[in-house]
Design an enzyme around this catalytic site. Structure first.
Site, short mmCIF file in Angstrom:
data_model
loop_
_atom_site.label_atom_id
_atom_site.label_comp_id
_atom_site.label_asym_id
_atom_site.label_seq_id
_atom_site.Cartn_x
_atom_site.Cartn_y
_atom_site.Cartn_z
N ARG A 103 33.54 96.70 34.99
CA ARG A 103 34.66 95.77 34.82
C ARG A 103 34.71 95.29 33.39
O ARG A 103 33.67 95.01 32.77
CB ARG A 103 34.49 94.57 35.76
CG ARG A 103 35.68 93.62 35.82
CD ARG A 103 36.88 94.26 36.47
NE ARG A 103 37.95 93.31 36.74
CZ ARG A 103 38.97 93.06 35.90
NH1 ARG A 103 39.05 93.69 34.73
NH2 ARG A 103 39.92 92.20 36.23
N CYS A 132 36.21 105.64 29.60
CA CYS A 132 36.38 105.35 31.03
C CYS A 132 35.05 105.58 31.74
O CYS A 132 34.48 106.68 31.67
CB CYS A 132 37.46 106.24 31.64
SG CYS A 132 37.55 106.07 33.45
N CYS A 192 39.62 105.55 39.93
CA CYS A 192 39.73 104.32 39.14
C CYS A 192 39.05 103.14 39.85
O CYS A 192 39.37 102.81 41.00
CB CYS A 192 41.20 103.99 38.89
SG CYS A 192 41.47 102.48 37.94
N CYS A 230 38.62 98.79 36.14
CA CYS A 230 37.89 98.05 35.10
C CYS A 230 38.81 97.58 33.98
O CYS A 230 38.47 96.66 33.26
CB CYS A 230 36.74 98.89 34.55
SG CYS A 230 37.23 100.27 33.48
#
Length: 557
Positions: free
Chosen positions: A311, A503, A526, A529
């Protein structure tokens, strides 16, 4: 299309610590005054806590105010911090412990608790419902609604939840269900760091025109079951240095944490400032190799990894706070950036911002206010609170680390925090946006990462599996490109398309076949974050909410 609507006094977007604290405080006041008040909380996760990710060492100051008998009511704060250890990792093998007396006071954790923030939010959600709050998990706030006429024209009217059952092509599928409008006198936006509606509100109302740019870090975390013989409940480790000080990473700031929780579990993680300059850097892979350091390895070896998540963190602090009020709405918690980075804590500050908002909103509504105002009373209460003082005293912490690096920045912060109590007569500023710091790939050294061993280090896909992430496959992508050509035409030749590396969930890939190169977005991976929305050097990626209930489902995180 005409959508159904519901009317409330207050609508809260996001069931995190700020939103749930605001909801509870609103209803506490209403009950004390014997007044009717309707409050609802919408949460995009499948349940309250599903999308909550934090270290976390929790300072209970705000919780003490909100629920003085929180222990008696079963709040999941059971492991008090017993010891702080702070280290500088010199290289891949060696570490130097920093005496606690030489660390900034804000790094000390006496009186705090090692806990799961997700579980604390689940507990707060239960308290909110007991007080009469309507909590709607699995419904994503997709749109801000505004009054379009009358005396309230232009003010926030509420939100609309996203349509369900829209196919990838944008058509209504067999399970289509239209979104619903939730209207309120006041809407509180508490979406967490880089909230997509908060981002829109900041731009629409120019809320950040008088503040420094917001700055961000990426926090990556794992939960481990470890050998009971190695478990030390309440032991808290923090540190900096290797691997971020390693070859090829000059100018990269961040640090690790390892907290001994309850039930023979530890949480281990790495926070990397998103102002790093080398596009070859992979935060995920830095974290994986960090776990091989003997200081960390001694606890994890022989254990089992049980969960993973990531995150973004809003860490600009006091100097980067936007204006938090606008007509008909408030921007709170990490949506505004209230985290105190000098403490590496944002739970108590987010909760307090929600409580202050609740007090300002309730006073206004109790006086007969029909909503739509810019609540100046919130700003006055905020400036008079310990939250303001907490953030003001830490205003130099992040800028010092960015300007001077880990060693000199740490020395400045020791002087500022320990000798001046955070009130040194100078304010440092950091005015460059994080994404703008990325250098061309040709000017930076490539970083070779070791292959994961499957014992301490792992690959991205097996990690995402442990986050319990899932999205309905036949839905529009929630990762939107402003220009579909930019990843290959600009980002690839200039920055070696860094989305492949920044990512932490393997969402972005450059793949090549007989047709040539293609930029592939694996939206199913996904974990929400928000790193891509922040770090993309062309600012070409916009994160929007997927269908409600999609994303990670974090247990005990």
């Amino acid at each position: 299309m005409v959508r159904e609507s519901m009317e409330f006094d207050v609508v809260i977007v996001g069931a995190g610590p700020a939103g749930l604290s605001a909801a509870c405080r609103l209803m506490q006041q209403a009950q004390a005054a014997e007044q009717e008040l309707t409050v609802c909380v919408v949460e995009k996760g499948s349940e309250v806590g599903a999308h909550i990710l934090s270290g976390a060492v929790i300072e209970p100051r705000a919780l003490n105010e909100l629920f003085p008998d929180w222990a008696g009511q079963g709040a999941p704060l059971k492991t008090a911090v017993t010891e702080d250890q702070i280290y500088l990792l010199k290289d891949a093998e060696n570490a130097r412990r920093i005496p606690n007396g030489l660390a900034p006071k804000t790094m000390h954790n006496e009186g705090n608790y090692v806990a799961s923030l997700g579980n604390l939010c689940r507990w707060l959600g239960e308290r909110a419902e007991e007080l009469g709050v309507e909590v709607f998990p699995g419904f994503a706030a997709a749109e801000v609604l505004y009054h379009d006429d009358g005396p309230l024209k232009g003010s926030v009217k509420g939100i609309a939840t996203g349509d369900m059952g829209i196919t990838h092509s944008g058509e209504q599928g067999p399970n289509y269900m239209p979104g619903m409008e939730l209207h309120a006198k006041y809407t509180l936006f508490t979406e967490g760091c880089r909230g997509h509606l908060g981002k829109q509100l900041i731009e629409k109302f120019a809320l950040d025109k008088d503040s420094d740019p917001q700055h961000f870090g990426l926090g990556i975390k794992e939960l481990w079951d470890i050998d009971p013989a190695k478990h030390k409940p309440g032991l808290v480790l923090h540190g900096a240095g290797w691997p971020l000080s390693g070859d090829g990473q000059k100018g990269t700031n961040g640090g690790f944490f390892l907290y001994h929780a309850e039930d023979n579990q530890v949480v281990v993680g790495l926070i990397i400032d998103l102002n790093y300059s080398n596009p070859w850097l992979s935060p995920f892979d830095e974290f994986q190799r960090m776990k091989h350091h003997p200081l960390i390895k001694q606890y994890l070896e022989g254990g089992k990894r049980v969960s993973y998540g990531a995150r973004a963190i809003a860490k600009g602090g006091f100097n980067s706070l936007p204006k938090m009020t606008m007509p008909g709405a408030l921007l709170l918690g990490c949506d505004a950036g209230t985290l105190n980075f000098s403490k590496i804590k944002g739970t108590h500050t987010a909760m307090k911002s929600g409580m202050i908002a609740a007090e300002a909103v309730f006073e206004s509504l109790a006086a007969g206010d029909e909503g739509g105002k810019d609540l100046n009373a919130f700003t006055e209460k905020f400036k008079a609170s310990w939250l303001y003082d907490d953030l003001f005293r830490s205003r130099n912490f992040g800028p010092a680390m960015h300007k001077f690096g880990t060693i000199l920045g740490g020395a400045f912060n020791f002087v500022d925090q320990n000798l001046f109590g955070g009130k040194i007569p100078v304010t440092l500023h950091d005015t460059r946006k994080d994404y703008a710091e990325l250098k061309p790939a040709s000017e930076c050294k490539q970083i070779e990462y070791p292959k994961p061993d499957g014992k301490l280090s792992f690959d991205k896909l097996s990690s995402v599996f442990l986050s319990n992430t899932n999205h309905e496959e036949d839905q529009p992508s929630h990762l939107q490109l402003k220009d579909v050509q930019i990843p290959l035409s600009t980002n690839l030749p200039k920055w070696a398309e860094p989305a492949q590396r920044y990512c932490p969930a393997g969402v972005y890939e450059v793949v090549e076949d007989e047709q040539g190169k293609c930029f592939q977005i694996n939206t199913q991976n996904c974990v929400h974050c928000k790193t891509c929305d922040i770090k993309d050097p062309s600012q070409n990626i916009t994160w929007v909410v997927p269908e409600g209930g999609g994303g990670p489902n974090y247990p005990n995180m």
